[in-house]
Design a protein around this motif. Structure first.
Motif, mmCIF file in Angstrom:
data_model
loop_
_atom_site.group_PDB
_atom_site.id
_atom_site.type_symbol
_atom_site.label_atom_id
_atom_site.label_comp_id
_atom_site.label_asym_id
_atom_site.label_seq_id
_atom_site.Cartn_x
_atom_site.Cartn_y
_atom_site.Cartn_z
ATOM 1 N N PRO A 157 0.807 -1.229 0.000
ATOM 2 C CA PRO A 157 0.000 0.000 0.000
ATOM 3 C C PRO A 157 0.837 1.275 0.000
ATOM 4 O O PRO A 157 0.339 2.334 -0.388
ATOM 5 N N GLN A 158 2.092 1.175 0.404
ATOM 6 C CA GLN A 158 2.964 2.349 0.341
ATOM 7 C C GLN A 158 3.230 2.754 -1.102
ATOM 8 O O GLN A 158 3.659 3.870 -1.373
ATOM 9 N N ALA A 159 2.958 1.827 -2.030
ATOM 10 C CA ALA A 159 3.206 2.084 -3.456
ATOM 11 C C ALA A 159 1.957 2.533 -4.196
ATOM 12 O O ALA A 159 1.957 2.570 -5.431
ATOM 13 N N PHE A 160 0.876 2.870 -3.474
ATOM 14 C CA PHE A 160 -0.294 3.428 -4.151
ATOM 15 C C PHE A 160 0.150 4.606 -5.022
ATOM 16 O O PHE A 160 0.882 5.493 -4.568
ATOM 17 N N THR A 161 -0.308 4.623 -6.266
ATOM 18 C CA THR A 161 0.041 5.718 -7.164
ATOM 19 C C THR A 161 -1.224 6.414 -7.634
ATOM 20 O O THR A 161 -2.269 5.777 -7.816
ATOM 21 N N GLY A 162 -1.129 7.704 -7.841
ATOM 22 C CA GLY A 162 -2.278 8.470 -8.283
ATOM 23 C C GLY A 162 -3.262 8.703 -7.156
ATOM 24 O O GLY A 162 -3.078 8.233 -6.032
ATOM 25 N N PRO A 163 -4.330 9.416 -7.419
ATOM 26 C CA PRO A 163 -5.281 9.774 -6.373
ATOM 27 C C PRO A 163 -6.223 8.650 -5.975
ATOM 28 O O PRO A 163 -6.802 8.687 -4.881
ATOM 29 N N ALA A 164 -6.397 7.618 -6.815
ATOM 30 C CA ALA A 164 -7.408 6.592 -6.550
ATOM 31 C C ALA A 164 -7.171 5.399 -7.470
ATOM 32 O O ALA A 164 -6.325 5.431 -8.365
ATOM 33 N N GLY A 165 -7.931 4.302 -7.218
ATOM 34 C CA GLY A 165 -8.002 3.236 -8.197
ATOM 35 C C GLY A 165 -7.352 1.917 -7.860
ATOM 36 O O GLY A 165 -7.485 0.954 -8.620
ATOM 37 N N GLN A 166 -6.637 1.791 -6.726
ATOM 38 C CA GLN A 166 -5.930 0.553 -6.427
ATOM 39 C C GLN A 166 -6.399 -0.036 -5.100
ATOM 40 O O GLN A 166 -6.981 0.657 -4.261
ATOM 41 N N VAL A 167 -6.129 -1.339 -4.930
ATOM 42 C CA VAL A 167 -6.499 -2.067 -3.723
ATOM 43 C C VAL A 167 -5.267 -2.756 -3.162
ATOM 44 O O VAL A 167 -4.471 -3.340 -3.908
ATOM 45 N N ALA A 168 -5.080 -2.683 -1.845
ATOM 46 C CA ALA A 168 -3.981 -3.377 -1.180
ATOM 47 C C ALA A 168 -4.479 -3.915 0.157
ATOM 48 O O ALA A 168 -5.538 -3.521 0.652
ATOM 49 N N PHE A 169 -3.698 -4.821 0.717
ATOM 50 C CA PHE A 169 -4.035 -5.442 1.993
ATOM 51 C C PHE A 169 -2.950 -5.137 3.015
ATOM 52 O O PHE A 169 -1.777 -4.999 2.673
ATOM 53 N N MET A 170 -3.362 -5.033 4.276
ATOM 54 C CA MET A 170 -2.417 -4.782 5.355
ATOM 55 C C MET A 170 -2.863 -5.550 6.579
ATOM 56 O O MET A 170 -4.017 -5.444 7.000
ATOM 57 N N GLU A 171 -1.964 -6.342 7.124
ATOM 58 C CA GLU A 171 -2.291 -7.081 8.345
ATOM 59 C C GLU A 171 -2.203 -6.142 9.540
ATOM 60 O O GLU A 171 -1.266 -5.351 9.651
ATOM 61 N N GLN A 172 -3.194 -6.207 10.413
ATOM 62 C CA GLN A 172 -3.234 -5.325 11.567
ATOM 63 C C GLN A 172 -3.082 -6.123 12.847
ATOM 64 O O GLN A 172 -3.300 -7.337 12.883
ATOM 65 N N THR A 173 -2.676 -5.448 13.902
ATOM 66 C CA THR A 173 -2.607 -6.085 15.205
ATOM 67 C C THR A 173 -3.979 -6.601 15.597
ATOM 68 O O THR A 173 -4.975 -5.883 15.514
ATOM 69 N N SER A 174 -4.029 -7.859 16.001
ATOM 70 C CA SER A 174 -5.309 -8.471 16.338
ATOM 71 C C SER A 174 -5.709 -8.113 17.769
ATOM 72 O O SER A 174 -5.106 -8.579 18.735
ATOM 73 N N LEU A 175 -6.701 -7.245 17.883
ATOM 74 C CA LEU A 175 -7.280 -6.897 19.184
ATOM 75 C C LEU A 175 -8.732 -7.365 19.175
ATOM 76 O O LEU A 175 -9.551 -6.840 18.426
ATOM 77 N N ALA A 176 -9.021 -8.367 19.974
ATOM 78 C CA ALA A 176 -10.366 -8.965 19.964
ATOM 79 C C ALA A 176 -11.327 -8.106 20.779
ATOM 80 O O ALA A 176 -11.817 -8.495 21.835
#
Length: 214
Positions: A157-176
Motif C-alpha cells: 500500500p505504500q506504493a499506491f500511485t495516483g489519487p485513486a483506483g488501487q487495492v492493497a491489503f495490510m495485516e493489523q494487530t489483532s485486538l479482539a
C-alpha cells in the motif's frame, strides 16, 4: 508531494482501542498526512446505533484528543439521508480536489460485502482501498471481488500511485475488541476497563449509555 489522507468510517458505537490501533498503524505505515475518522449517521447496512449521532461524535472527539495525525470528520452527520460511502467520497473530492490521494480503510468483512454497497464500483474512481486483515480471517471472496483484485491490486500500500483506483491489503494487530461486546458488558453492569479510552468510558457512564443494549 501529493497529500495522502486516510479515511476510516464506522458507527463508532462506541469507539474503542481496536479502531484507534488500526488508525495509528495505518497512519504510521503509510506516512499519511492525516487519518480521518468519519462517524456514520444512518448506516444503511446496520441497525440503529445505541448512542445518538451527537454522542458518538463526542466519543470520537474524546478518543482522538491529543493524538497527532488523527482527526474527526462529521460530514455524514450533516446529512439526513443514509450514509453512503460513495457520497462521502464525492464530497471529499469536491472539497480537497482531484489530486489528493484518498485511502479508504475497510475491514475484511466490509470488503467481502462490498458488492452489496450502493454504487460500489464507483468507489475506486474516488479513492484507493486498503483492506485491514487479521491473521485469523480466511473468508472466501465473491467472484466480483476476485475480478477486481486481478485488475486493481498492488502488493504494497505504500506504493499506491495516483489519487485513486488501487487495492492493497495490510495485516493489523489483532485486538479482539468489538463495540457489540462493550455494549453487552454495559447492559450487564460489567466492567469495560481497558477496552476503550478512559475518556470515552467516563462519557458512557456519565450519560448512562448502553444500559439497555441487547
Amino acid at each position: 508531494m501529493t497529500q495522502r489522507i486516510g479515511l476510516l468510517g464506522g458507527t463508532f458505537d462506541p469507539i474503542h482501542h481496536g479502531h484507534l490501533r488500526a488508525a495509528l498503524e495505518v497512519r504510521e505505515a503509510l506516512g499519511l498526512d492525516e487519518l480521518r475518522l468519519i462517524p456514520s449517521a444512518r448506516p444503511p447496512h446496520r441497525e440503529r446505533p445505541g448512542a445518538s449521532a451527537e454522542q458518538r461524535l463526542a466519543m470520537v472527539q474524546l478518543a482522538i484528543a491529543g493524538i497527532a495525525g488523527l482527526a474527526v470528520d462529521d460530514r455524514e452527520l450533516q446529512r439526513e439521508k443514509p450514509s453512503y460511502t460513495v457520497d462521502t467520497l464525492l464530497s471529499l473530492r469536491a472539497e480537497l480536489g482531484a489530486e489528493v490521494q484518498l485511502i479508504l480503510l475497510l475491514g475484511w468483512d466490509a470488503f467481502c460485502g462490498l458488492p452489496t454497497w450502493h454504487r460500489w464500483q464507483s468507489l475506486l474512481e474516488l479513492a484507493h482501498v486498503l483492506v485491514l486483515q487479521r491473521p485469523d480471517q480466511a473468508a472466501e471472496l465473491p467472484e466480483a471481488l476476485k475480478d477486481l483484485l486481478a485488475a486493481r491490486s498492488v502488493q504494497n500500500p505504500q506504493a499506491f500511485t495516483g489519487p485513486a483506483g488501487q487495492v492493497a491489503f495490510m495485516e493489523q494487530t489483532s485486538l479482539a475488541i468489538s463495540a457489540t461486546h462493550i455494549r453487552a458488558l454495559c447492559a450487564a453492569g460489567q466492567s469495560i476497563d481497558f477496552l476503550l479510552p478512559s475518556s470515552v468510558q467516563h462519557f458512557i457512564q456519565a450519560h448512562g449509555l448502553y444500559r439497555d443494549a441487547p
